[in-house]
Design an enzyme around this catalytic site. Structure first.
Site, short mmCIF file in Angstrom:
data_model
loop_
_atom_site.label_atom_id
_atom_site.label_comp_id
_atom_site.label_asym_id
_atom_site.label_seq_id
_atom_site.Cartn_x
_atom_site.Cartn_y
_atom_site.Cartn_z
N CYS A 195 0.79 -1.21 0.07
CA CYS A 195 -0.21 0.01 -0.09
C CYS A 195 0.70 1.19 -0.07
CB CYS A 195 -0.88 0.11 1.34
SG CYS A 195 -2.09 -1.28 1.28
N PHE A 196 1.77 1.64 1.03
CA PHE A 196 2.30 2.60 1.13
C PHE A 196 3.12 3.26 -0.18
CE2 PHE A 196 1.88 3.05 6.14
CZ PHE A 196 0.91 3.27 6.15
#
Ligand code: UGA
Length: 420
Positions: free
Chosen positions: A263-264
Protein backbone atom coordinates in the site's frame (compact mmCIF):
# COMPACT_ATOMS: atom_id res chain seq x y z
CA UNK A 1 -28.45 -7.48 2.45
CA UNK A 2 -27.12 -9.49 -0.45
CA UNK A 3 -23.59 -8.46 -1.29
CA UNK A 4 -21.20 -9.45 -4.06
CA UNK A 5 -17.48 -8.80 -3.75
CA UNK A 6 -15.27 -8.67 -6.83
CA UNK A 7 -11.65 -9.50 -5.93
CA UNK A 8 -10.64 -11.84 -3.12
CA UNK A 9 -7.43 -10.34 -1.79
CA UNK A 10 -7.12 -9.52 1.91
CA UNK A 11 -9.44 -6.50 1.54
CA UNK A 12 -12.16 -8.35 -0.41
CA UNK A 13 -12.17 -11.46 1.73
CA UNK A 14 -11.98 -9.67 5.06
CA UNK A 15 -14.71 -7.22 4.05
CA UNK A 16 -16.94 -9.99 2.70
CA UNK A 17 -16.53 -12.32 5.66
CA UNK A 18 -16.99 -9.34 7.97
CA UNK A 19 -20.29 -8.46 6.30
CA UNK A 20 -21.34 -12.13 6.50
CA UNK A 21 -20.68 -12.09 10.24
CA UNK A 22 -22.96 -9.04 10.45
CA UNK A 23 -25.80 -11.10 8.93
CA UNK A 24 -25.49 -10.39 5.20
CA UNK A 25 -25.31 -12.95 2.37
CA UNK A 26 -22.06 -12.67 0.46
CA UNK A 27 -20.91 -13.89 -2.97
CA UNK A 28 -17.21 -13.62 -3.81
CA UNK A 29 -16.30 -13.30 -7.46
CA UNK A 30 -12.73 -13.93 -8.52
CA UNK A 31 -10.87 -15.13 -11.61
CA UNK A 32 -8.45 -17.22 -9.54
CA UNK A 33 -9.73 -20.82 -9.23
CA UNK A 34 -7.46 -21.53 -6.26
CA UNK A 35 -8.97 -18.67 -4.29
CA UNK A 36 -12.49 -19.80 -5.14
CA UNK A 37 -11.74 -23.35 -4.02
CA UNK A 38 -10.15 -22.11 -0.81
CA UNK A 39 -13.06 -19.83 0.08
CA UNK A 40 -15.64 -22.52 -0.68
CA UNK A 41 -13.84 -24.84 1.74
CA UNK A 42 -13.77 -22.11 4.39
CA UNK A 43 -10.02 -21.63 4.04
CA UNK A 44 -8.70 -18.07 3.80
CA UNK A 45 -6.88 -17.60 0.49
CA UNK A 46 -4.46 -15.29 2.35
CA UNK A 47 -3.01 -15.45 5.87
CA UNK A 48 -4.97 -13.03 8.05
CA UNK A 49 -5.33 -13.29 11.83
CA UNK A 50 -8.83 -14.44 12.93
CA UNK A 51 -10.14 -14.91 9.39
CA UNK A 52 -10.29 -18.70 9.35
CA UNK A 53 -12.38 -18.82 12.55
CA UNK A 54 -14.75 -16.24 11.12
CA UNK A 55 -15.01 -18.15 7.83
CA UNK A 56 -15.85 -21.38 9.67
CA UNK A 57 -18.41 -19.67 11.84
CA UNK A 58 -20.24 -18.12 8.85
CA UNK A 59 -19.81 -21.03 6.47
CA UNK A 60 -23.42 -20.92 5.22
CA UNK A 61 -23.45 -17.16 4.61
CA UNK A 62 -20.96 -16.90 1.76
CA UNK A 63 -19.90 -18.63 -1.42
CA UNK A 64 -17.33 -17.99 -4.15
CA UNK A 65 -17.57 -18.28 -7.92
CA UNK A 66 -15.67 -17.22 -11.04
CA UNK A 67 -18.94 -16.26 -12.72
CA UNK A 68 -20.02 -12.62 -12.69
CA UNK A 69 -23.61 -13.87 -12.81
CA UNK A 70 -23.15 -14.15 -9.06
CA UNK A 71 -23.93 -10.43 -9.03
CA UNK A 72 -27.42 -10.92 -10.41
CA UNK A 73 -28.97 -12.01 -7.20
CA UNK A 74 -27.28 -9.39 -4.98
CA UNK A 75 -28.15 -5.76 -4.14
CA UNK A 76 -24.65 -4.30 -3.74
CA UNK A 77 -21.35 -5.05 -5.47
CA UNK A 78 -18.02 -4.03 -3.96
CA UNK A 79 -15.03 -3.67 -6.27
CA UNK A 80 -12.03 -4.86 -4.22
CA UNK A 81 -9.51 -5.69 -6.95
CA UNK A 82 -5.86 -4.66 -6.82
CA UNK A 83 -4.57 -1.34 -8.15
CA UNK A 84 -0.84 -1.98 -8.69
CA UNK A 85 1.76 0.52 -9.91
CA UNK A 86 2.83 0.89 -13.51
CA UNK A 87 6.55 1.21 -14.22
CA UNK A 88 6.32 5.01 -14.00
CA UNK A 89 4.65 4.82 -10.57
CA UNK A 90 1.19 5.81 -11.80
CA UNK A 91 -1.79 3.62 -10.97
CA UNK A 92 -2.64 0.59 -13.10
CA UNK A 93 -6.42 0.54 -13.34
CA UNK A 94 -6.75 -2.47 -15.63
CA UNK A 95 -8.32 -4.74 -12.97
CA UNK A 96 -10.76 -2.02 -11.91
CA UNK A 97 -11.68 -1.42 -15.54
CA UNK A 98 -12.34 -5.05 -16.32
CA UNK A 99 -14.40 -5.42 -13.11
CA UNK A 100 -16.45 -2.35 -14.11
CA UNK A 101 -17.08 -3.78 -17.59
CA UNK A 102 -18.19 -7.16 -16.27
CA UNK A 103 -20.43 -5.55 -13.66
CA UNK A 104 -21.94 -3.36 -16.40
CA UNK A 105 -22.77 -6.42 -18.51
CA UNK A 106 -24.61 -7.97 -15.56
CA UNK A 107 -26.48 -4.77 -14.74
CA UNK A 108 -27.85 -4.82 -18.26
CA UNK A 109 -29.60 -8.09 -17.40
CA UNK A 110 -30.70 -7.07 -13.92
CA UNK A 111 -33.91 -5.34 -12.90
CA UNK A 112 -34.16 -3.04 -9.93
CA UNK A 113 -31.71 -0.67 -8.29
CA UNK A 114 -28.21 -2.06 -7.81
CA UNK A 115 -25.43 -0.29 -5.97
CA UNK A 116 -21.80 -0.49 -7.08
CA UNK A 117 -19.17 0.50 -4.53
CA UNK A 118 -15.51 1.07 -5.34
CA UNK A 119 -13.41 -0.07 -2.37
CA UNK A 120 -10.14 -0.49 -4.25
CA UNK A 121 -7.75 2.41 -3.66
CA UNK A 122 -8.13 4.56 -6.77
CA UNK A 123 -6.76 8.03 -7.54
CA UNK A 124 -9.28 10.87 -7.26
CA UNK A 125 -11.57 11.02 -10.25
CA UNK A 126 -11.41 7.29 -11.09
CA UNK A 127 -14.89 6.30 -9.89
CA UNK A 128 -16.65 9.02 -11.85
CA UNK A 129 -14.33 9.26 -14.85
CA UNK A 130 -13.37 5.61 -15.39
CA UNK A 131 -15.74 3.26 -13.54
CA UNK A 132 -18.97 5.16 -14.22
CA UNK A 133 -18.63 5.44 -18.02
CA UNK A 134 -17.62 1.77 -18.35
CA UNK A 135 -20.61 0.52 -16.36
CA UNK A 136 -22.93 2.92 -18.18
CA UNK A 137 -21.65 1.81 -21.57
CA UNK A 138 -21.97 -1.91 -20.86
CA UNK A 139 -25.31 -1.70 -19.05
CA UNK A 140 -27.01 0.99 -21.09
CA UNK A 141 -28.13 2.45 -17.74
CA UNK A 142 -27.42 5.75 -15.99
CA UNK A 143 -25.42 6.07 -12.78
CA UNK A 144 -27.11 7.76 -9.81
CA UNK A 145 -30.53 7.05 -11.39
CA UNK A 146 -30.78 3.46 -12.65
CA UNK A 147 -27.91 2.20 -10.50
CA UNK A 148 -26.06 3.57 -7.50
CA UNK A 149 -22.34 4.32 -7.49
CA UNK A 150 -20.18 5.08 -4.45
CA UNK A 151 -16.58 5.13 -3.26
CA UNK A 152 -15.95 3.65 0.17
CA UNK A 153 -12.23 3.42 0.99
CA UNK A 154 -10.83 0.71 3.22
CA UNK A 155 -8.47 1.32 6.11
CA UNK A 156 -7.55 -2.29 6.82
CA UNK A 157 -4.02 -3.15 7.86
CA UNK A 158 -2.73 -6.51 6.70
CA UNK A 159 -2.36 -8.76 9.70
CA UNK A 160 -5.05 -6.94 11.68
CA UNK A 161 -7.60 -6.53 8.91
CA UNK A 162 -10.36 -8.45 10.75
CA UNK A 163 -9.97 -6.34 13.85
CA UNK A 164 -9.83 -3.15 11.75
CA UNK A 165 -13.01 -4.17 9.91
CA UNK A 166 -15.02 -4.50 13.13
CA UNK A 167 -13.40 -1.58 14.96
CA UNK A 168 -12.85 1.18 12.41
CA UNK A 169 -11.75 4.67 13.46
CA UNK A 170 -14.14 6.00 10.83
CA UNK A 171 -16.16 4.99 7.81
CA UNK A 172 -15.95 7.21 4.74
CA UNK A 173 -18.84 7.09 2.30
CA UNK A 174 -18.35 8.98 -0.97
CA UNK A 175 -21.66 9.40 -2.78
CA UNK A 176 -23.60 11.64 -5.10
CA UNK A 177 -27.23 10.46 -4.93
CA UNK A 178 -29.46 9.99 -1.89
CA UNK A 179 -30.50 6.45 -2.69
CA UNK A 180 -26.92 5.15 -2.73
CA UNK A 181 -26.18 7.05 0.49
CA UNK A 182 -29.17 5.39 2.16
CA UNK A 183 -28.08 1.92 1.02
CA UNK A 184 -24.60 2.41 2.45
CA UNK A 185 -25.81 4.00 5.65
CA UNK A 186 -28.06 1.00 6.18
CA UNK A 187 -25.25 -1.46 5.45
CA UNK A 188 -22.94 0.29 7.92
CA UNK A 189 -25.63 0.90 10.56
CA UNK A 190 -24.19 -1.76 12.94
CA UNK A 191 -21.01 0.35 13.32
CA UNK A 192 -20.77 3.03 16.00
CA UNK A 193 -17.75 4.95 14.75
CA UNK A 194 -17.88 8.39 13.10
CA UNK A 195 -19.25 8.16 9.58
CA UNK A 196 -18.24 10.79 7.11
CA UNK A 197 -20.37 11.26 4.02
CA UNK A 198 -18.54 13.15 1.27
CA UNK A 199 -18.62 13.48 -2.47
CA UNK A 200 -16.95 10.70 -4.42
CA UNK A 201 -13.63 12.41 -5.27
CA UNK A 202 -13.15 13.51 -1.68
CA UNK A 203 -13.56 9.93 -0.44
CA UNK A 204 -10.94 8.80 -2.94
CA UNK A 205 -8.55 11.51 -1.74
CA UNK A 206 -9.14 10.77 1.96
CA UNK A 207 -7.67 7.33 1.40
CA UNK A 208 -4.55 8.68 -0.36
CA UNK A 209 -4.06 11.51 2.11
CA UNK A 210 -4.33 9.04 5.02
CA UNK A 211 -1.76 6.62 3.63
CA UNK A 212 0.51 9.44 2.48
CA UNK A 213 0.39 11.02 5.94
CA UNK A 214 1.23 7.74 7.69
CA UNK A 215 4.09 7.18 5.25
CA UNK A 216 5.24 10.76 5.92
CA UNK A 217 5.19 10.13 9.67
CA UNK A 218 7.44 7.10 9.18
CA UNK A 219 9.90 8.91 6.89
CA UNK A 220 9.93 11.86 9.29
CA UNK A 221 10.73 9.52 12.19
CA UNK A 222 13.45 7.96 10.06
CA UNK A 223 15.00 11.28 9.10
CA UNK A 224 15.04 12.47 12.71
CA UNK A 225 16.28 8.98 13.63
CA UNK A 226 19.18 9.23 11.19
CA UNK A 227 20.21 12.52 12.79
CA UNK A 228 19.78 10.98 16.26
CA UNK A 229 22.04 8.09 15.31
CA UNK A 230 24.87 10.50 14.42
CA UNK A 231 24.34 12.41 17.66
CA UNK A 232 24.19 9.33 19.88
CA UNK A 233 20.52 9.86 20.74
CA UNK A 234 17.85 7.14 20.91
CA UNK A 235 15.10 8.10 18.44
CA UNK A 236 12.59 5.88 20.30
CA UNK A 237 13.04 7.95 23.45
CA UNK A 238 12.69 11.11 21.38
CA UNK A 239 9.41 9.98 19.79
CA UNK A 240 8.06 8.86 23.14
CA UNK A 241 8.41 12.48 24.15
CA UNK A 242 7.09 13.83 20.88
CA UNK A 243 4.10 11.46 20.70
CA UNK A 244 2.80 12.52 24.10
CA UNK A 245 1.62 15.77 22.55
CA UNK A 246 -2.06 15.07 21.85
CA UNK A 247 -1.81 17.00 18.59
CA UNK A 248 0.81 14.56 17.37
CA UNK A 249 -0.05 11.07 18.74
CA UNK A 250 2.55 8.33 19.32
CA UNK A 251 1.57 5.89 16.54
CA UNK A 252 3.64 5.28 13.41
CA UNK A 253 6.85 6.77 14.77
CA UNK A 254 8.73 3.47 14.77
CA UNK A 255 11.96 4.54 13.12
CA UNK A 256 14.01 1.93 11.29
CA UNK A 257 14.47 0.60 7.78
CA UNK A 258 11.29 2.11 6.39
CA UNK A 259 7.90 1.10 5.09
CA UNK A 260 7.09 -1.67 2.63
CA UNK A 261 3.94 -3.57 1.77
CA UNK A 262 1.39 -3.40 -0.98
CA UNK A 263 0.00 0.00 0.00
CA UNK A 264 2.26 2.83 1.18
CA UNK A 265 4.95 2.69 -1.55
CA UNK A 266 2.36 2.18 -4.31
CA UNK A 267 -0.08 4.78 -3.03
CA UNK A 268 2.48 7.51 -2.42
CA UNK A 269 3.91 6.93 -5.92
CA UNK A 270 0.42 7.00 -7.47
CA UNK A 271 -0.38 10.25 -5.69
CA UNK A 272 2.90 11.77 -6.90
CA UNK A 273 2.03 10.75 -10.47
CA UNK A 274 -1.51 12.11 -10.17
CA UNK A 275 -0.22 15.41 -8.75
CA UNK A 276 2.17 15.78 -11.71
CA UNK A 277 -0.71 15.01 -14.05
CA UNK A 278 -2.45 18.11 -12.82
CA UNK A 279 0.69 20.27 -12.84
CA UNK A 280 1.66 20.03 -9.16
CA UNK A 281 5.17 19.00 -8.07
CA UNK A 282 4.70 17.20 -4.72
CA UNK A 283 8.00 17.99 -2.97
CA UNK A 284 7.15 16.48 0.38
CA UNK A 285 5.77 13.22 -1.01
CA UNK A 286 8.86 12.79 -3.14
CA UNK A 287 11.07 13.29 -0.09
CA UNK A 288 9.00 10.69 1.79
CA UNK A 289 9.89 8.13 -0.88
CA UNK A 290 13.55 9.22 -1.06
CA UNK A 291 14.04 8.83 2.69
CA UNK A 292 12.32 5.45 2.57
CA UNK A 293 14.53 4.17 -0.22
CA UNK A 294 17.68 5.14 1.65
CA UNK A 295 16.85 3.45 4.98
CA UNK A 296 17.61 -0.22 4.16
CA UNK A 297 21.12 0.68 2.99
CA UNK A 298 21.83 2.15 6.40
CA UNK A 299 21.55 -1.33 7.85
CA UNK A 300 24.23 -2.55 5.45
CA UNK A 301 26.45 0.47 6.18
CA UNK A 302 26.29 -0.31 9.90
CA UNK A 303 27.08 -3.96 9.19
CA UNK A 304 30.12 -2.91 7.16
CA UNK A 305 31.30 -0.73 10.00
CA UNK A 306 31.90 -3.98 11.88
CA UNK A 307 32.68 -6.33 8.98
CA UNK A 308 34.11 -4.14 6.20
CA UNK A 309 34.49 -6.94 3.66
CA UNK A 310 31.37 -9.10 3.47
CA UNK A 311 32.70 -11.45 0.81
CA UNK A 312 32.28 -15.05 2.01
CA UNK A 313 30.97 -13.88 5.40
CA UNK A 314 27.89 -15.56 6.79
CA UNK A 315 25.18 -12.95 7.31
CA UNK A 316 21.96 -13.95 9.04
CA UNK A 317 18.70 -12.22 8.09
CA UNK A 318 15.91 -12.36 10.67
CA UNK A 319 12.57 -11.51 9.06
CA UNK A 320 11.57 -11.33 5.41
CA UNK A 321 7.91 -10.23 5.52
CA UNK A 322 7.23 -6.50 5.05
CA UNK A 323 5.96 -6.47 8.63
CA UNK A 324 5.15 -9.06 11.32
CA UNK A 325 2.03 -11.28 11.24
CA UNK A 326 1.90 -11.60 7.48
CA UNK A 327 3.50 -13.77 4.81
CA UNK A 328 3.45 -10.84 2.39
CA UNK A 329 6.84 -9.78 1.01
CA UNK A 330 5.64 -7.12 -1.43
CA UNK A 331 8.06 -4.15 -1.23
CA UNK A 332 9.58 -5.75 1.86
CA UNK A 333 12.74 -3.99 3.00
CA UNK A 334 14.30 -7.46 3.03
CA UNK A 335 14.44 -7.35 -0.79
CA UNK A 336 16.92 -4.46 -1.26
CA UNK A 337 18.88 -5.70 1.76
CA UNK A 338 19.30 -9.23 0.36
CA UNK A 339 20.10 -7.81 -3.10
CA UNK A 340 22.89 -5.69 -1.59
CA UNK A 341 24.27 -8.59 0.44
CA UNK A 342 24.36 -10.69 -2.73
CA UNK A 343 26.24 -7.92 -4.52
CA UNK A 344 28.75 -7.92 -1.65
CA UNK A 345 29.04 -11.70 -2.08
CA UNK A 346 28.00 -12.46 1.47
CA UNK A 347 26.65 -15.91 2.33
CA UNK A 348 23.07 -15.36 3.38
CA UNK A 349 21.09 -17.45 5.85
CA UNK A 350 17.53 -16.18 6.23
CA UNK A 351 14.57 -17.01 8.46
CA UNK A 352 10.98 -15.85 8.66
CA UNK A 353 8.12 -17.61 10.48
CA UNK A 354 5.65 -17.14 7.59
CA UNK A 355 7.21 -15.54 4.53
CA UNK A 356 10.01 -17.94 3.53
CA UNK A 357 8.02 -19.71 0.79
CA UNK A 358 7.19 -16.41 -0.87
CA UNK A 359 10.75 -15.16 -0.51
CA UNK A 360 12.17 -18.38 -1.99
CA UNK A 361 10.37 -17.62 -5.23
CA UNK A 362 12.25 -14.33 -5.53
CA UNK A 363 15.56 -15.52 -4.08
CA UNK A 364 15.99 -19.27 -4.63
CA UNK A 365 19.78 -18.84 -4.46
CA UNK A 366 20.08 -17.96 -0.76
CA UNK A 367 19.94 -20.39 2.17
CA UNK A 368 16.94 -20.60 4.47
CA UNK A 369 17.07 -21.72 8.09
CA UNK A 370 14.62 -24.04 9.85
CA UNK A 371 14.78 -22.05 13.06
CA UNK A 372 15.77 -18.49 14.03
CA UNK A 373 18.46 -19.94 16.30
CA UNK A 374 20.33 -21.31 13.29
CA UNK A 375 20.53 -17.77 11.92
CA UNK A 376 22.15 -16.58 15.12
CA UNK A 377 25.21 -18.68 14.33
CA UNK A 378 26.14 -16.41 11.42
CA UNK A 379 29.06 -13.95 11.60
CA UNK A 380 26.52 -11.15 11.99
CA UNK A 381 22.73 -10.92 12.16
CA UNK A 382 20.45 -8.32 10.58
CA UNK A 383 16.96 -7.82 12.03
CA UNK A 384 14.62 -6.87 9.20
CA UNK A 385 11.12 -7.68 10.57
CA UNK A 386 10.14 -7.37 14.23
CA UNK A 387 8.38 -10.73 14.70
CA UNK A 388 7.40 -11.22 18.36
CA UNK A 389 9.32 -14.48 18.57
CA UNK A 390 12.56 -12.59 17.86
CA UNK A 391 12.14 -11.05 21.33
CA UNK A 392 12.71 -14.55 22.81
CA UNK A 393 16.09 -15.31 21.21
CA UNK A 394 19.45 -15.40 22.93
CA UNK A 395 21.60 -12.75 21.25
CA UNK A 396 24.44 -12.83 23.79
CA UNK A 397 27.87 -12.79 22.18
CA UNK A 398 26.56 -12.00 18.69
CA UNK A 399 26.93 -9.08 16.29
CA UNK A 400 23.43 -7.74 15.68
CA UNK A 401 22.39 -4.85 13.43
CA UNK A 402 18.76 -4.06 14.15
CA UNK A 403 16.48 -2.37 11.64
CA UNK A 404 13.29 -2.75 13.69
CA UNK A 405 14.06 -2.29 17.37
CA UNK A 406 13.89 -5.73 18.95
CA UNK A 407 14.63 -4.89 22.61
CA UNK A 408 16.08 -8.28 23.53
CA UNK A 409 18.67 -7.99 20.76
CA UNK A 410 20.34 -5.17 22.68
CA UNK A 411 22.07 -7.80 24.84
CA UNK A 412 24.27 -8.70 21.82
CA UNK A 413 28.05 -8.28 22.17
CA UNK A 414 27.94 -5.72 19.39
CA UNK A 415 24.55 -4.09 18.85
CA UNK A 416 23.66 -1.29 16.46
CA UNK A 417 20.21 0.15 15.80
CA UNK A 418 19.59 2.08 12.58
CA UNK A 419 18.14 5.12 14.30
CA UNK A 420 19.23 4.58 17.90
C1 UGA B 1 -1.57 0.36 5.45
C2 UGA B 1 -2.41 1.29 6.34
O1 UGA B 1 -1.90 1.26 7.67
C3 UGA B 1 -3.88 0.86 6.35
O2 UGA B 1 -4.64 1.81 7.10
C4 UGA B 1 -4.38 0.86 4.89
O3 UGA B 1 -5.74 0.46 4.81
C5 UGA B 1 -3.54 -0.09 4.08
O4 UGA B 1 -2.17 0.33 4.13
C6 UGA B 1 -4.05 -0.06 2.67
O5 UGA B 1 -3.92 0.97 2.00
O6 UGA B 1 -4.72 -1.01 2.24
P1 UGA B 1 -0.43 -2.04 5.76
O7 UGA B 1 0.35 -1.71 4.52
O8 UGA B 1 -1.09 -3.35 5.87
O9 UGA B 1 -1.58 -0.94 6.02
O10 UGA B 1 0.61 -1.99 6.97
P2 UGA B 1 1.08 -0.95 8.08
O11 UGA B 1 0.90 -1.58 9.39
O12 UGA B 1 0.52 0.37 7.87
O13 UGA B 1 2.66 -0.92 7.79
C7 UGA B 1 3.20 -0.49 6.55
C8 UGA B 1 4.71 -0.46 6.61
O14 UGA B 1 5.16 0.61 7.43
C9 UGA B 1 5.37 -1.71 7.17
O15 UGA B 1 6.48 -2.07 6.38
C10 UGA B 1 5.81 -1.31 8.56
O16 UGA B 1 6.94 -2.02 9.01
C11 UGA B 1 6.14 0.16 8.34
N1 UGA B 1 6.06 0.98 9.57
C12 UGA B 1 4.87 1.16 10.19
C13 UGA B 1 7.20 1.57 10.08
O17 UGA B 1 8.30 1.43 9.52
N2 UGA B 1 7.09 2.34 11.20
C14 UGA B 1 5.92 2.56 11.83
O18 UGA B 1 5.90 3.29 12.84
C15 UGA B 1 4.78 1.94 11.32
Amino acid sequence: MKISIVGSGYVGVTTGVGFAELGNDVTFIDVDENKIKAINSAKPPIFEKGLEELMNKNRDKYKATNNYEGILDTDITFICVGTPSKDDGSIDLSFVESAAREIGKMLKRKDGFHTVVVKSTVVPGTTEEVVKPLIEKESGKRAFEDFGLAMNPEFLREGSAVDDFFNPDRIVIGVKDDKTREVLEMLYSPFNCPKLVTDIKTAEMIKYASNAFLATKISFANEIGNICKKLGIDAYEVFKGVGLDHRINPAFFRAGIGFGGSCFPKDVKALIAKARDVGEEPKLLKAVMDVNEGQPMRLIELLKKHIPNLRGKKVGVLGLAFKPDTDDIRESRAIPIVEELLKEQAEILAYDPKAMDNFKQLFPQIRYAETPNEVLNADAVLIVTEWKEFEQLDYKGKIVIDGRRVEKAREAAIYEGVCW
